[in-house]
Motif scaffolding. Structure first.
Motif, PDB file in Angstrom:
ATOM      1  N   GLN A 104       0.869  -1.274   0.032  1.00  0.00           N
ATOM      2  CA  GLN A 104      -0.022  -0.075   0.019  1.00  0.00           C
ATOM      3  C   GLN A 104       0.905   1.248   0.109  1.00  0.00           C
ATOM      4  N   ARG A 105       1.937   1.144   0.777  1.00  0.00           N
ATOM      5  CA  ARG A 105       2.828   2.396   0.674  1.00  0.00           C
ATOM      6  C   ARG A 105       3.415   2.500  -0.584  1.00  0.00           C
ATOM      7  N   ALA A 106       3.847   1.387  -1.312  1.00  0.00           N
ATOM      8  CA  ALA A 106       4.539   1.758  -2.830  1.00  0.00           C
ATOM      9  C   ALA A 106       3.174   2.219  -3.743  1.00  0.00           C
ATOM     10  N   THR A 107       2.026   1.826  -3.441  1.00  0.00           N
ATOM     11  CA  THR A 107       0.769   2.519  -4.290  1.00  0.00           C
ATOM     12  C   THR A 107       0.796   4.142  -4.089  1.00  0.00           C
ATOM     13  N   ILE A 108       1.002   4.326  -2.629  1.00  0.00           N
ATOM     14  CA  ILE A 108       0.972   5.800  -2.480  1.00  0.00           C
ATOM     15  C   ILE A 108       2.043   6.518  -2.924  1.00  0.00           C
ATOM     16  N   VAL A 109       3.384   5.929  -2.908  1.00  0.00           N
ATOM     17  CA  VAL A 109       4.299   6.598  -3.541  1.00  0.00           C
ATOM     18  C   VAL A 109       4.537   6.857  -5.060  1.00  0.00           C
ATOM     19  N   GLY A 110       3.755   5.675  -5.626  1.00  0.00           N
ATOM     20  CA  GLY A 110       3.563   5.743  -7.157  1.00  0.00           C
ATOM     21  C   GLY A 110       2.738   7.124  -7.528  1.00  0.00           C
ATOM     22  N   THR A 111       1.741   7.150  -6.762  1.00  0.00           N
ATOM     23  CA  THR A 111       0.769   8.625  -6.959  1.00  0.00           C
ATOM     24  C   THR A 111       1.526   9.904  -6.741  1.00  0.00           C
ATOM     25  N   VAL A 112       2.147   9.946  -5.693  1.00  0.00           N
ATOM     26  CA  VAL A 112       2.853  11.199  -5.094  1.00  0.00           C
ATOM     27  C   VAL A 112       4.092  11.427  -5.919  1.00  0.00           C
ATOM     28  N   SER A 113       4.615  10.549  -6.436  1.00  0.00           N
ATOM     29  CA  SER A 113       5.894  10.778  -7.261  1.00  0.00           C
ATOM     30  C   SER A 113       5.645  11.641  -8.510  1.00  0.00           C
ATOM     31  N   ASP A 114       4.383  11.353  -8.882  1.00  0.00           N
ATOM     32  CA  ASP A 114       4.094  12.245 -10.166  1.00  0.00           C
ATOM     33  C   ASP A 114       3.864  13.479  -9.727  1.00  0.00           C
ATOM     34  N   ASP A 153      10.396   6.969   2.130  1.00  0.00           N
ATOM     35  CA  ASP A 153      10.268   6.847   0.861  1.00  0.00           C
ATOM     36  C   ASP A 153       9.929   8.047   0.164  1.00  0.00           C
ATOM     37  N   LEU A 154       9.129   8.905   0.507  1.00  0.00           N
ATOM     38  CA  LEU A 154       8.710  10.146  -0.171  1.00  0.00           C
ATOM     39  C   LEU A 154       9.865  11.079   0.032  1.00  0.00           C
ATOM     40  N   VAL A 155      10.665  11.245   0.895  1.00  0.00           N
ATOM     41  CA  VAL A 155      11.964  11.951   0.938  1.00  0.00           C
ATOM     42  C   VAL A 155      12.737  11.559   0.025  1.00  0.00           C
ATOM     43  N   ALA A 156      12.890  10.170  -0.273  1.00  0.00           N
ATOM     44  CA  ALA A 156      13.967   9.494  -1.107  1.00  0.00           C
ATOM     45  C   ALA A 156      13.535  10.026  -2.475  1.00  0.00           C
ATOM     46  N   VAL A 157      12.368   9.865  -2.745  1.00  0.00           N
ATOM     47  CA  VAL A 157      11.986  10.446  -4.038  1.00  0.00           C
ATOM     48  C   VAL A 157      12.286  11.889  -4.348  1.00  0.00           C
ATOM     49  N   ALA A 158      11.958  12.811  -3.391  1.00  0.00           N
ATOM     50  CA  ALA A 158      12.210  14.228  -3.173  1.00  0.00           C
ATOM     51  C   ALA A 158      13.643  14.306  -3.668  1.00  0.00           C
ATOM     52  N   HIS A 159      14.458  13.952  -2.980  1.00  0.00           N
ATOM     53  CA  HIS A 159      16.148  14.267  -2.894  1.00  0.00           C
ATOM     54  C   HIS A 159      16.322  13.533  -4.206  1.00  0.00           C
ATOM     55  N   ALA A 160      15.987  12.372  -4.664  1.00  0.00           N
ATOM     56  CA  ALA A 160      16.518  11.918  -6.239  1.00  0.00           C
ATOM     57  C   ALA A 160      16.319  13.054  -7.320  1.00  0.00           C
TER      58      ALA A 160
END
Length: 254
Positions: A104-114, A153-160
């Protein structure tokens, strides 16, 4: 504009808000900020940051935004045992996201990453993730460990993507969230509730505080003079409306 500091918890350096920066919080409406403002937060749907200012892109990473429920995968939404959705008691048009499993967290990250990519494309410097503390409003159904795992996970996406990541509220979790990678904090009403040290004790001067005119237990000038109040603070109207709208208020410390 020179931007002070770089984050130390990400794989690549990220720009932090200027120390002593004068903030404006424009989630309700985007408008040209007053001349003295150096830090502006806007909702991701505003698309463009304020030119020449340090831009913070607001993302609701732990609940749905009003009007966006239909854009979320059903598996990401928190439900009661009878299958009905769980709404935030203070924001009844926002549904809590289900952080309980890695899937479920991966699904959330997938949406927020966009959305994070949209913030990057628009030219923002940072992203703030709101409602990290949603787990506190579920009677134990959600827990802090899972919220922190999603935050990491969200922080990692932001930093990347080259963005700094801001912890939004959740003063009691600051130390844990700093360890999860957050670079600075955006706090609402920490002076009103005596919570500012919960942020500054972890992030030092990299705290942006927003106080509201309808909840001032003491005069704003007294808050400004209090050494516990962050150095970047603004007094706004609760609805964060534009200067042309009734009720608009913008005030900074002398």
């Amino acid at each position: 504009m020179a931007i002070a500091g770089c984050g130390t918890t990400s794989a690549a350096p990220v720009a932090l808000p200027p120390v002593d920066g004068v903030p404006d919080y424009q989630l309700g409406a985007a408008y040209p900020p007053p001349a003295q403002v150096t830090v502006v937060a806007r909702d991701r749907t505003a698309q463009a940051p304020a030119a020449g200012r340090y831009g913070i892109c607001y993302v609701n990473g732990f609940q749905t935004q009003p009007g966006e429920l239909g854009t979320w995968p059903q598996s990401a939404l928190l439900r009661k045992s009878d299958g009905s959705l769980v709404y935030d008691p203070d924001w009844p048009d926002e549904v809590l996201l289900d952080t309980r499993t890695p899937e479920q967290r991966a699904t959330i990250v997938g949406t927020v990453s966009d959305w994070i990519k949209e913030c990057v494309g628009s030219g923002y410097n940072a992203v703030e993730f709101d409602n990290i503390d949603s787990y506190n409003r579920t009677g134990g159904v959600l827990n802090r460990d899972d919220a922190v795992a999603l935050a990491r996970d969200l922080v990692a996406v932001a930093h990347a993507a080259g963005l700094a990541a801001a912890q939004k509220n959740a003063a009691e979790d600051s130390s844990t969230l700093r360890t999860a990678g957050f670079d600075f904090a955006v706090a609402e009403e920490c002076a009103a509730y005596g919570e500012c040290s919960g942020y500054t004790g972890v992030y030092g001067n990299h705290v942006v505080d927003i106080e509201y005119t309808d909840n001032l237990p003491r005069p704003f000038a007294t808050m400004c003079a209090d050494p516990a109040t962050p150095r970047s603070v603004v007094l706004r109207d609760r609805d964060l409306v534009a200067p042309t709208a009734p009720g608009y208020h913008f005030q900074t410390c002398p």
